[in-house]
Design an enzyme around this catalytic site. Structure first.
Site: not given
Ligand code: PAF
Length: 283
Positions: A31, A37-38, A154, A188
């Site tokens: 998002m 982390g990303h 998730q 966050r």
């Molecule tokens: O983890 C996230 O950033 C979101 O939940 C995802 C997997 C991109 C779905 O919108």
């Protein structure tokens, strides 16, 4: 500079061209508001050696009306600079109407693994995640899609939906990236005051202590009772959940006898933090 794609047709065209050249495709759904982390997900994707697509889409359906959708950090220029530096080939930035066109009426709901934990605290959340992730997987049809263990429920949910819906894509887990003091990186964290940021790493400290106690044979009830007291003492005024669950189905366990996870969601002021750690039974 990565190719900037804003339509499903454009994404599919790029993927088809790569496939025609015999290349594999890795997808990292995000998002935006990218942090280390990303970038660990991006590096893991790049390590597959084919082409990497990163999606940037703040998905409205996973936010409840009282949650922070409007305030969610949007840092597109910064995100694109990071992805260019990381050598990503394409960034998929669909407008909302490309994901949810007028008349859109389908929800993907994963039962079971979404019932407790985040699902109990945020009932709308996993329907939104499951629906958008299903769409992104089907739009891109990558060989592999990467998700962080930080959002463990998730990850389990996405594995379930990919298996249940026969989506021909491997779901790969990437370990949580932490600051030097143990705090799991999250968009966050930017909301924490200096004092809250000082307290925040204690969450990981408590989870790690619990995992060690459980690994040595403590019951979940004892570990949770002691962990709750430690979190309250540390300054986490509200605890949404602190749980010990098996690692696959996320069902609560009385005692750890196979792969398990300690998972928590806690509040510091107005900021909700989640984290989890693995537990292995002794011997
Ligand atoms: O983890 C996230 O950033 C979101 O939940 C995802 C997997 C991109 C779905 O919108």
């Amino acid at each position: 500079m990565p190719a900037l794609l804003d339509s499903v047709a454009g994404l599919r065209e790029s993927v088809a061209a790569w496939r025609a050249d015999g290349l594999t495709v890795a997808l990292v759904p995000t998002m935006g508001a990218l942090h280390e982390g990303h970038m660990a997900l991006v590096r893991a994707a790049r390590a597959h050696g084919g082409r990497t697509v990163v999606s940037l889409f703040v998905n409205p359906t996973q936010f409840a009306p009282d949650e922070d959708f409007a305030l969610y950090p949007r840092t597109q220029a910064d995100d694109l600079a990071k992805l260019a530096e990381a050598g990503v080939e394409a960034v998929f930035m669909p407008p909302t109407k490309a994901i949810y066109p007028p008349g859109f009426a389908t929800t993907v709901r994963v039962e079971g693994v979404t019932a407790g934990l985040e699902g109990a605290s945020r009932p709308h959340f996993f329907d939104g995640v499951a629906t958008v992730v299903t769409k992104l997987l089907l739009q891109c049809l990558p060989d592999v899609a990467l998700f962080g263990e930080k959002d463990y429920q998730q990850l389990v949910t996405v594995r379930r939906l990919a298996a249940d819906l026969d989506i021909p894509c491997r779901i790969e887990a990437v370990p949580t990236v932490r600051a030097a003091d143990g705090l799991a990186l999250s968009s966050r964290n930017a909301y924490l005051s200096a004092e809250e940021r000082r307290i925040a790493p204690k969450l990981f400290e408590v989870l790690t202590w619990m995992a060690a106690a459980l690994g040595e044979g403590a019951t979940s009830a004892n570990a949770i009772a002691h962990g709750t007291a430690l979190l309250k003492d540390a300054g986490f005024a509200r605890i949404d959940y602190l749980a010990v669950c098996d690692a696959e189905m996320l069902e609560p366990v009385v005692r750890v006898e196979g792969p398990a996870r300690v998972l928590a969601a806690v509040w510091l002021g107005e900021t909700r933090l989640i984290d989890n750690v693995p537990v292995s039974p002794a011997g």
